[in-house]
Each structure stands twice: as structure tokens, then as C-alpha cells.
Design an enzyme around this catalytic site. Structure first.
Site, PDB file in Angstrom:
ATOM      1  N   LYS A 165     -34.248  25.776   6.449  1.00 62.86           N
ATOM      2  CA  LYS A 165     -35.041  26.139   7.629  1.00 62.86           C
ATOM      3  C   LYS A 165     -36.406  25.451   7.578  1.00 62.86           C
ATOM      4  O   LYS A 165     -36.883  24.913   8.578  1.00 62.86           O
ATOM      5  CB  LYS A 165     -35.214  27.655   7.704  1.00 62.86           C
ATOM      6  CG  LYS A 165     -35.652  28.112   9.073  1.00 62.86           C
ATOM      7  CD  LYS A 165     -35.992  29.573   9.110  1.00 62.86           C
ATOM      8  CE  LYS A 165     -37.490  29.735   8.974  1.00 62.86           C
ATOM      9  NZ  LYS A 165     -37.926  31.127   8.915  1.00 62.86           N
ATOM     10  N   ASP A 183     -34.063  30.857  12.849  1.00 59.19           N
ATOM     11  CA  ASP A 183     -34.657  32.054  12.251  1.00 59.19           C
ATOM     12  C   ASP A 183     -33.939  33.260  12.860  1.00 59.19           C
ATOM     13  O   ASP A 183     -32.955  33.111  13.584  1.00 59.19           O
ATOM     14  CB  ASP A 183     -36.174  32.090  12.496  1.00 59.19           C
ATOM     15  CG  ASP A 183     -36.499  32.335  13.962  1.00 59.19           C
ATOM     16  OD1 ASP A 183     -35.562  32.283  14.800  1.00 59.19           O
ATOM     17  OD2 ASP A 183     -37.664  32.592  14.283  1.00 59.19           O
TER      18      ASP A 183
END
Ligand code: SF4
Length: 255
Positions: A165, A183
Site C-alpha cells: 500500500k 485502504d
């Protein structure tokens, strides 16, 4: 004349009625199990025209979406993303405003040192581990990458505290790559809307990358995050003000 049978077949012994019934019941083919609930039909996938329509609306409403993590260069962006794991952007910003004034390069971060860094970020969850990682990644940037944030996913992921991420956010925001950081908000929106259903963030990421037209990919990550954060809320989505409520496939949407 009556026909003579030399070896007549022996007559079957009479079976008591009760036993016969039980045997017959055993032989009966089992009834097909009826599912307790009819299985829910998977929602109809979005058509390319619908996806284009949704992102055109996001674009029209917010042509230049911005991330909410404050930073002044790729290094401070990287640090902010590492600090943001399991923390809110607002909480990270509160801590980093003062920190980045004195430590906005890997060398300055090393000069600050782990102990003083901890003082700046102690309001953020897991701050001890995060401080260790930020110092270690600063050292690695200096030793392996000439003090610059590298531009490939593998290199970014090799830094302490940085995962997929983090790499996606940095590649997208600092270097303009068409990556999709997933997310909690993007994961929820991808699944609820039916745009890119998936059991893991990676599945949703790859699904979104596959369906979103390239012209929208630079900002798609922010449009989806902001949509999840302010409209498609986890507990009570605000479907009545949602820009894409006519396109959304969520069976529980309230419009
Ligand atoms: S209609 Fe409701 S559930 Fe669907 S995307 Fe909009 S806010 Fe989320």
C-alpha cells in the site's frame, strides 16, 4: 395337463410387515436437500459505459482530488504513509507538521535520531516500531538509493515499514503512476458498489486496475478514498447524496 416344474424356485420366507417397511424406507432415494435460503444472485457487473459514467461524475465534482496526508516532498510523503498505518491522516498530520519542519530529508531524520523522533510521533499508534522503521528506512535511502526515494515498487517495498500500500501511494502521489492503493475505504467501496469485489485488498486492487479506464487512474485512488470517507460511510452510507447511487449495485443501498 398341469405343467410339471422339476426344480421349483424356493419360496421367499415371509418378511414381517414392519421390517419390510423399514427396508423399503432405506432403499428410497434420499430427497434432494433444499437450501434453507435461496442463494443470492451475484450483482450484475458494471458495464464499461457505467464505469466511465461514474468516474466522469467523480471528476466533474472534484477535478483535482488531493490526498489528506501532509508532506513537502517524496521523502516526507513516504514517512507520512509509513506512520499512517492503523492511524488517521488527521492524527498523523498533527504530529508531522512540526517534525517535517526540522526533518524533511533522510539525513536530517538520522541526525534527529530515534529517541527524539519518538517524542514527535508519540501520539500516533505503534509509535515505537514506527520510529524504528523511519530511522532504518532513512539509513537505507542514504546507503542504497543516494538519499532519494526509489521509483520502483520492489525498491520501495524493500524499505523497513513499507508494504504494497505504501508503494502504491508513493508511486501514485509522488511519481504520477497509475497505481491503486487499497485502504479500508477503497476496499469497502470496491466491494459494496460491485465495481471490484474481492476478499483481499490485493484482489480489489487488481480488479479496480482492470476496470477503471486509464484516463481516470491517476486520480481514481483519491476519488474512491474520499467517496468512502465522506459518502459511502462504513456504518451509515449516505446513499441519498451519493453521486453514483443509480449505478451502485449494493442491495442494501437506501435509494
Ligand atoms: S449508493 Fe450508497 S452504498 Fe452505493 S456507493 Fe453510494 S453511498 Fe455507497
Amino acid at each position: 395337463m398341469a405343467k410339471i416344474t422339476r426344480n421349483p424356485a424356493p419360496r421367499k420366507a415371509a418378511v414381517p410387515k414392519k421390517k419390510a417397511k423399514a427396508a423399503a424406507a432405506k432403499r428410497k432415494p434420499a430427497k434432494k436437500a433444499v437450501p434453507a435460503k435461496p442463494s443470492l444472485k451475484a450483482p450484475r457487473p458494471w458495464t464499461p459505459a457505467e464505469i466511465r459514467e461514474a468516474f466522469s461524475r467523480f471528476q466533474q465534482a472534484n477535478p483535482e482530488p488531493r490526498g489528506e496526508l501532509e508532506h513537502v516532498n517524496p521523502f516526507t510523503l513516504l514517512v507520512a504513509v509509513v506512520l499512517s498505518a492503523q492511524a488517521t491522516d488527521a492524527g498523523v498530520n498533527k504530529a508531522t507538521r512540526a517534525l517535517f519542519e526540522i526533518a524533511d530529508t533522510p539525513q536530517k531524520m538520522l541526525d534527529l535520531g530515534e529517541e527524539r523522533l519518538r517524542e514527535y510521533i508519540k501520539t500516533i499508534g505503534l509509535y515505537r516500531t514506527k520510529a524504528k522503521n523511519v530511522i532504518a528506512l532513512s539509513a537505507k535511502l542514504l546507503s542504497d538509493f543516494g538519499g532519494e526515494v526509489p521509483r520502483t515498487r520492489a525498491e520501495i517495498e524493500s524499505l523497513p515499514g513499507a508494504g504494497r500500500k505504501t508503494a502504491n501511494v508513493v508511486l501514485n502521489m509522488a511519481f504520477g503512476e497509475h497505481t491503486m492503493a487499497v485502504d479500508t475505504h477503497v476496499f469497502r467501496v470496491g466491494n459494496r458498489t460491485g465495481l471490484a469485489p474481492g476478499k483481499t485488498p490485493l484482489e480489489v486492487e487488481l480488479g479496480l486496475e482492470k476496470v477503471i479506464p486509464s484516463e481516470f487512474m491517476l486520480h481514481a485512488h483519491h476519488w474512491l478514498i474520499l467517496h468512502g470517507r465522506y459518502t459511502c460511510l462504513a456504518r451509515k452510507p449516505r446513499c441519498e447524496v451519493c453521486l453514483i447511487n443509480d449505478l451502485c449495485r449494493w442491495p442494501e443501498k437506501t435509494v
